[in-house]
Structures are given as C-alpha cells and as structure tokens.
Design a protein around this motif. Structure first.
Motif, short mmCIF file in Angstrom:
data_model
loop_
_atom_site.label_atom_id
_atom_site.label_comp_id
_atom_site.label_asym_id
_atom_site.label_seq_id
_atom_site.Cartn_x
_atom_site.Cartn_y
_atom_site.Cartn_z
N LEU A 47 5.18 -5.91 6.06
CA LEU A 47 4.38 -4.72 5.80
C LEU A 47 3.38 -5.03 4.70
CD1 LEU A 47 5.55 -3.59 2.91
CD2 LEU A 47 7.20 -2.41 4.32
N MET A 48 2.38 -4.15 4.58
CA MET A 48 1.39 -4.27 3.52
C MET A 48 1.53 -3.11 2.55
SD MET A 48 -2.05 -5.60 5.49
CE MET A 48 -2.88 -6.00 3.93
N VAL A 49 1.37 -3.40 1.26
CA VAL A 49 1.42 -2.38 0.21
C VAL A 49 0.03 -2.27 -0.38
CG1 VAL A 49 2.49 -1.68 -1.95
CG2 VAL A 49 3.80 -3.04 -0.30
N ASN A 50 -0.56 -1.09 -0.28
CA ASN A 50 -1.91 -0.89 -0.78
C ASN A 50 -1.95 -0.94 -2.30
OD1 ASN A 50 -3.59 -0.56 1.58
ND2 ASN A 50 -2.45 1.34 1.98
N SER A 51 -3.13 -1.19 -2.82
CA SER A 51 -3.32 -1.31 -4.27
C SER A 51 -2.84 -0.04 -4.99
CB SER A 51 -4.81 -1.53 -4.56
OG SER A 51 -5.06 -1.53 -5.94
N GLY A 52 -2.11 -0.26 -6.08
CA GLY A 52 -1.66 0.85 -6.91
C GLY A 52 -0.42 1.58 -6.42
N ARG A 53 0.14 1.19 -5.26
CA ARG A 53 1.34 1.85 -4.76
C ARG A 53 2.58 1.31 -5.48
NH1 ARG A 53 -2.48 4.01 -2.65
NH2 ARG A 53 -2.61 4.81 -0.52
N ARG A 54 3.41 2.18 -5.92
CA ARG A 54 4.67 1.77 -6.53
C ARG A 54 5.60 1.24 -5.44
NH1 ARG A 54 7.87 5.70 -9.02
NH2 ARG A 54 7.17 7.13 -7.41
#
Length: 823
Positions: A47-54
């Motif tokens: 999966l990908m985690v977008n910028s700034g996501r905890r």
C-alpha cells in the motif's frame, strides 16, 4: 527521489513524515495502520501512505518487508503539483495494475539484493519506471471520487499546517507565528499537532527539514554546516542532534558511508543484518523473474491424457435485431462466420419492430410471420440455427457508457395483458411447428428478455426490485406454459441476468424463482467488464481492473446457482464483451483479438454457450459511421474485413480436439496425429486512466497509453513427441516443422494498416481490396530437430499479439536451415 530499505523490525510506532511511503510485505503478516484504519497485509501485499498521514505497523515474527520513501518535494517539482494524493492498496482492490507494480517491486528488490552498488543507471531507471506506473495508474485526480475522500481525511487545517512548514522550513519557524496565521491559540495548536501528526511541533518541523537535508547531504558537496543553515536549523549542533536521533549516526559519517558504498539510499551492510534464510527463500520462489522489457515463461508439457476441447464459443454469435438480419450484407457476413468459424446459432431480437410487420396487437389469427420466416429460412438453408429472443428487447446502440445513439423505447412489457401473451405465443409456436416441424424446433433456443431489470443497467439502486423480479417470473411462467403445452421439448431460457447489482441480489432473485411453477431450461447472462454496484449514470464509472473479469464472473454465478439448487443447469452467456460501446477504437485493435483469445481459453468448461457481442459492425451503423472504421464491436468491419478479434476465433478453431495444458497465456492441444497445436497471446489489460475516459473520445493513437505496459512475452516450450509420432521415439535427427501464424500491429491488424495509410475516410474499391488482402496473419515456418525425444522451441509475442502454432514431426520446411529456432 526514492530511498529504499529492507524492514525486519516487527513493529513501528505511530509516526508521520513528509515523504510518500510505499510499503511491501515480502514475507509474514502485518497489521498496517493509517490514521484510524487498519489493513491486514500478507505476503506480496502493498500500500501507499500519502504525505503527512500518521501510520504504524505490527508484524508477525517472520515479517520481512521492503519500504520505499518517495520525496514529496522532488515529486511535486516533477509533477508540477502542490497537492499529491495516491490511492494504491492491494488489500482493497486487485487487478493486473497491481500485479505489474508487484513485479516491478520484485525486480527492484532483486537488483538491490544481488547487485548492490552495481549498474546504478539501471536501478534508477527502475525507480523512474515505478514512479511512472504509480503516476499513470494510482495518482488521484480531481475527477475521481476517491480524491475527495483522501482530501477529506487530510482535513483543511492539517493541510495548511503541512503546507506552511513545507514553504517555510528553511526559515526560523515559531509555533506562535503559525497559530496567528491560523487564528488559533498557541496551546490549542500545540495539542492539535501532537494529536494529528503524532509528534510535537518541533519534532514535525525537524522531520521536514531532515527530509530536505538528507537529499542535500547525499547529492551535493555542500559542507554540513551550510546544509544545516540552508534547511532551517539554527546551527550545526541542533542539526547533528536531530539527525542522530533519526538515523543513529552523524551527518558526516552517514555521508561518508553512503559515498563509500555508492548505493543510492540503500546500503549493502544492512542486508547482512537480515535473516538471510528469509531472503534466500523469497528469491527462490521468484527465480523466474521478468528481465528487462521481456517476460519469460518456461512451459514444459508432461500431461499425456488430456481432456476434450469443448467449443463453447462456437455455439452462438449475436447477429443483431430481426430487421438487421433481413439485410443481404449482414447475411453474407453471417455465412462467412458460419463457414470459417463454424458458428452454429445466430441470436436475434426485436421481433416486433415496424420493419418486421409483426403486429402483436392484432386479433388472434391475423399475425404476419412472413418476414420472420425469411430470417429463419435463410439461417436453416445455410446450416445455421436460430437463437430467438421472444421479449421486446429493442435495438440499443451506445456511443459510450453515458451516451445513447439509439435508446430502444419505453415499453413496460411485451403485451397489454396476459391474454395477449397467451394468444401471441400460442400462434407463434403453432406457426413454427407447422412450418418447420417440432423435431427441428426442439434444436433451437428461445429466450425471454427481462426488460425491467435491463433498463437499470447503470444504476446502483433498483427501485421496487423484488416487485420487478416477480413480474418477470410471472411472465416467464405464462410464456413457458404456453410454449411447453404445444411443444414439450422446446428450450426456453431466462433473459440476461448479471451480477452488476452484486452477488447477493442475484442470489435473492433466483431464490424467489423457486416460488414459481415454470423453470428455465438454461440460464442466460450478460457479461460486460464494469464493476458491480456502479454509481448512477451521471458519475464516472471505471472499467473493471480485473483482467479475469469473465472467468471470475462465471465462477461466481456457478457457485451461486449451485447454492440455490440449480446444479447442472446449463449456463449461456448470451452477450460478452469488455465494453457496451460501439464507438470504442479498442474494438478494432489487436488488443481486442488478445482479449477474445484469452477469455475463450480462460472459460473453457465454465459455460455451455459463450455468445460474443457481436458478429458485424453492420449492427452498429448510424449517421456517424461514414469512416472506414468507427469502433464497432463486430468481428467484421461493415465492409466484411476481418478484425483481430475474428482471427482470435479462427485460431481457436484450428487446433486439436484434446486439451493437454493451458496457462495464463497459452493453450496446448493435440489429437492422435503427429502434431501439437498451440494458441497463445500477450494480452494487456487497461490501466486506471482508461476508466476515466469517455470510450468514444479515445483516439487510435492513444491506445498504448491506456494499457498496463508494453512488455513483450517470450514463451519457451518443451514438448514430448506427439501421440502419432511414436515411431520416431529413440531416433536421432528427427525433423520437425514449426509453423506460426501471427496477428500483431504489423500484420492482420486492419486498424494499424488504416493508421499507417493516414486514416482515409472514403476508400475506392481497389483500396478496399488492398486492405482486405493485406490484413491477414503473417506466417513463419522453421525447421527444427528432436533432441532426446523432446521438442524445444521459443516464440516472442508483442503486446496484444496472438499466435497459432503447429508443431509437426517428420516434416521439414525446405526454405529454412536445419536446426533454426523460431523467434
């Protein structure tokens, strides 16, 4: 741009960072938390985690993962976008797009593991290929409903905070200044940042600064003190402290180690700390990795028993409306398909149009069946049989998923009342029995269309759905009762079910059917590659990302039918295609040929009838079809020229009668002769961008941008001697002829030839004759020899190429040198 590392840590606490993260599980299971959602990632999930996501994770004991950090700042400059959001989660959806990313990730991991510090240009090319794939298929646009969903998760205040720090990281930043800018108290803002970002204001500022500093450290010769000042740190001491807390070493030592290793952002010593047994086992499972721009498959045939080849696709083709079948040019096309492809049944509908002169509202005994007789006489005289839709299924011609050229009327049913149904159906069946004989008619198929449900094709919610279903079953009871009273052996099926409203709704529907007296002799289905539970027609609806849509569809309906007691009931797919559009350039392309071959191979043994939509582009003619090609879904152009989809079926007809092996891209057949037959394809499914386009607005030259990749496929075959070649067993120097017919962008593709000719709209007869003669498969013949009773050869397929291969023992092709391989 991209930093990579192997992860063996069993857990990671909640944190956030500026980079975009791609997390890939190589082995084990991981509970991955993003904000307030938890996803279970198993082997090869990512999966990908977008910028700034905890985010945080908790893994199993054997967890082995790969982590990619993509620089938000560098990517933002590259894409020229201030706000970048991705949606990429293999646990939430699947398809060939995810498989392509998965294979590329494996290739990058392999390069790091086996060739650390070597061929860095190749490694960087893989990184940029990954970025291109992610941007092309998973980068959200404002038109996508998921864009707003992701934007909502990253609320406006949080976004402003992140943007403020990104814009001012290289300057002194005070919490009070930011609070003033947001009209908040300093105390409230401090608590808010701690809660939303999982760290204090200073920690978050320093994490952003370090993200920029690390790039400067590795890719410039600036002194450490200068880097500290340029990225907003007060002095080198504060920079060193923050750096050491995150990277567990000083900036100078980190830079020195990186330069000595010459390994981008990944260092070989880190691999040595991983449990090598886990890594070795992982690469052992993926040793047949694709290399470069060619996928390689090794295919060894060992099965010598085989199973019968059932030609379910030859059973029926969709001809058009009854009025269409009165046209001599369409009749010529149907005769060609029957003669060359051995099509047995022709399906037609709309018996009650003005052109048919069949007025069902007249009193009993006054019905005019003369034009229907013309159609039936034509089919029977030419060796075909009718597949008749008895309902009032109208002509419907779609330009795109949202644009209708011909709509088909608004009738609520076939007749005004039950008496009309009984009178007409009785008169029709008596007429057919008297004219053609009951034994002949028992070999035909009849279908009763379910108009009420069909009208809601593109709608998620179906109002009063149970009432509509019961109304249809009641009508079926009446029609079946009348027909079977006159001719008990008549074959009548249901009219075009699907799973477009979900599997549970279909199961509920056929469960209700148990309450009614008359049951179908077979069930009929429509399969178009659109996701179940579509949004309403004013929303954008994506093409299904599942390249195995038809196969999975048939698997699901059989399981549901068996669960409801319809075990063994024949399944007829009376309409199948990836699109409902008759203005889609992909219908004329090589991709359509590969699609047809793939789905025929995939569904052998899963359906009794597989009725392709449709026979000829004549069905789709309208005011806007002046061009030579216009994206119609026919196997033949309106001028009778064969498209790649036609050749896919011709290849499927020219093979042996027993199946000995099949795989994702091939089918091996034979008989009791001295030959093996192979059909193979390199089908490329659509990418995410295709689903965002209006199908009728796609230009021919854009097609390569809307499929998953452009890689070739190399198939390496190893066969035993065919059954009829036993006399050659144990002999040396046994001759073999390998003959290959190929359809690709250079041969047999009428669309590509038209493209190279400059899209001439009007063609003279001699031009038409040229295109017809030139659009035929290429043939290659090579000679080979048997070695130790095995025949080995290989072939390469372009994207969306299809091939027919005959391997004949005991024969040489005189025009080729002995021992030359097919390539």
């Amino acid at each position: 741009m991209i930093e990579f590392e192997f992860r063996v840590d069993k857990s990671e606490n909640m944190h956030t960072h500026l980079d975009i993260e791609l997390f890939y599980v190589m082995e084990g299971r991981v509970d991955f938390i993003v904000e307030d959602q938890t996803f279970l990632l198993e082997s090869e999930d990512f999966l990908m985690v977008n910028s700034g996501r905890r985010h945080a994770y908790e893994g199993s004991q054997e967890t082995l993962a790969a982590c990619f950090h993509i620089s938000y700042d560098e990517l933002s400059k590259l894409l020229k976008q201030n706000l970048i959001l991705f949606w990429c989660n293999s646990t939430a959806e699947e398809g060939e797009l995810y498989e392509e990313v998965r294979e590329l990730i494996k290739k990058i991991i392999s390069q790091h593991y086996y060739h650390a510090g070597e061929d860095m240009i190749y490694l960087y090319s893989l990184y940029y290929e990954l970025l291109h794939m992610l941007q092309n298929n998973f980068l959200l646009t404002e038109e996508d409903s998921r864009y707003k969903g992701e934007l909502h998760k990253f609320d406006d205040r949080k976004q402003k905070i992140a943007e403020y720090i990104r814009q001012n990281y290289d300057k002194p930043i005070a919490l009070s200044d930011l609070a003033k800018d947001l009209y908040l108290s300093t105390a409230y803002l401090s608590k808010y940042i701690k809660k939303q970002f999982g760290m204090s204001f200073l920690e978050y500022v320093n994490s952003v600064r370090l993200g920029y500093a690390i790039s400067e450290l590795l890719h410039s010769d600036k002194p450490v003190v200068r880097i500290a000042m340029d990225t907003g740190f007060a002095n080198s001491a504060s920079f060193n402290k923050a750096f050491k807390e995150k990277y567990h070493t000083t900036p100078s030592v980190y830079r020195s180690q990186w330069k000595n290793d010459q390994e981008s952002a990944i260092k070989a010593p880190r691999i040595q700390n991983i449990q090598k047994k886990q890594v070795d086992a992982y690469f052992e499972r993926h040793k047949n990795y694709p290399a470069g721009q060619v996928y390689v498959q090794d295919i060894t045939l060992e099965n010598t028993e085989g199973e019968p080849y059932r030609h379910h696709w030859q059973m029926m083709i969709n001809g058009g409306t009854a009025a269409d079948l009165l046209r001599s040019d369409l009749q010529e096309h149907l005769c060609l398909l029957h003669r060359c492809l051995k099509i047995r049944y022709v399906r037609f509908w709309d018996l009650y149009s003005r052109e048919m002169l069949l007025d069902h509202c007249l009193p009993s005994g006054l019905y005019n069946f003369s034009r229907l007789d013309l159609i039936l006489d034509f089919l029977l005289e030419h060796g075909m049989k009718p597949y008749i839709e008895l309902g009032m299924k109208p002509k419907k011609l779609l330009k795109s998923r949202q644009s209708v050229l011909i709509g088909g009327g608004d009738s609520d049913g076939i007749f005004a009342d039950e008496n009309r149904v009984r009178e007409f159906m009785s008169a029709l069946m008596h007429h057919l029995v008297e004219r053609y004989g009951g034994s002949e008619i028992e070999n035909w198929y009849f279908e009763l269309w379910q108009k009420e449900l069909e009208s809601n094709f593109f709608h998620k919610e179906v109002p009063d759905s149970e009432a509509l279903i019961r109304k249809y079953f009641s009508t079926f009871d009446l029609v079946a009762g009348v027909l079977r009273e006159i001719l008990p052996g008549v074959r009548l099926g249901s009219g075009g079910f699907s799973l477009r409203h979900g599997k549970e709704r279909f199961r509920e529907m056929i469960h209700i059917w148990h309450e009614f007296l008359q049951k179908p002799d077979f069930m009929t289905f429509y399969s178009y590659s659109y996701p179940a539970e579509m949004e309403t027609a004013d929303k954008i609806r994506s093409q299904s990302m599942d390249k195995d849509f038809l196969k999975n569809f048939l698997k699901d309906i059989r399981e549901l039918m068996d669960a409801e007691g319809y075990i063994g009931l024949p399944v007829h797919v009376t309409e199948w295609n990836f699109t409902v559009s008759n203005r889609n350039v992909f219908n004329d392309s090589c991709q359509k040929g590969a699609y047809v071959m793939k789905n025929i191979i995939d569904t052998i043994g899963m359906a009794d009838v597989l009725g392709y939509w449709c026979a000829s582009d004549i069905f789709a003619e309208y005011y806007d079809t002046g061009d030579f090609l216009f994206g119609g879904s026919g196997l033949l152009t309106k001028d009778g020229i064969c498209k790649p989809a036609y050749y896919a079926m011709e290849f499927m007809d020219r093979i042996g009668q027993r199946i000995y092996q099949r795989g994702e891209n091939y089918l091996i057949t034979g008989d009791d002769k001295d030959e093996w037959y192979v059909v193979c394809h390199n089908y490329k499914h659509f990418n995410f961008q295709y689903g965002l386009r209006q199908e009728d607005e796609i230009h021919v030259a854009e097609q390569s941008q809307l499929i998953v990749d452009g890689r070739k496929l190399r198939l390496k075959f190893s066969f035993p001697l065919p059954f009829g070649a036993g006399k050659y067993s144990g002999q040396e120097d046994v001759p073999v002829e390998i003959k290959i017919y190929a359809v690709n962008s250079r041969t047999a593709s009428i669309q590509d030839r038209w493209l190279r000719a400059g899209f001439p709209r009007f063609l003279h007869p001699e031009d038409m004759a040229y295109f017809k003669s030139a659009s035929v498969p290429a043939i290659r013949v090579r000679s080979h020899r048997v070695l130790e009773d095995r025949i080995t050869f290989e072939t390469i397929l372009e994207p969306n190429e299809i091939q027919w291969i005959r391997v004949k023992v005991g024969q040489y092709y005189q025009g080729s040198q002995t021992g030359q391989k097919t390539t």
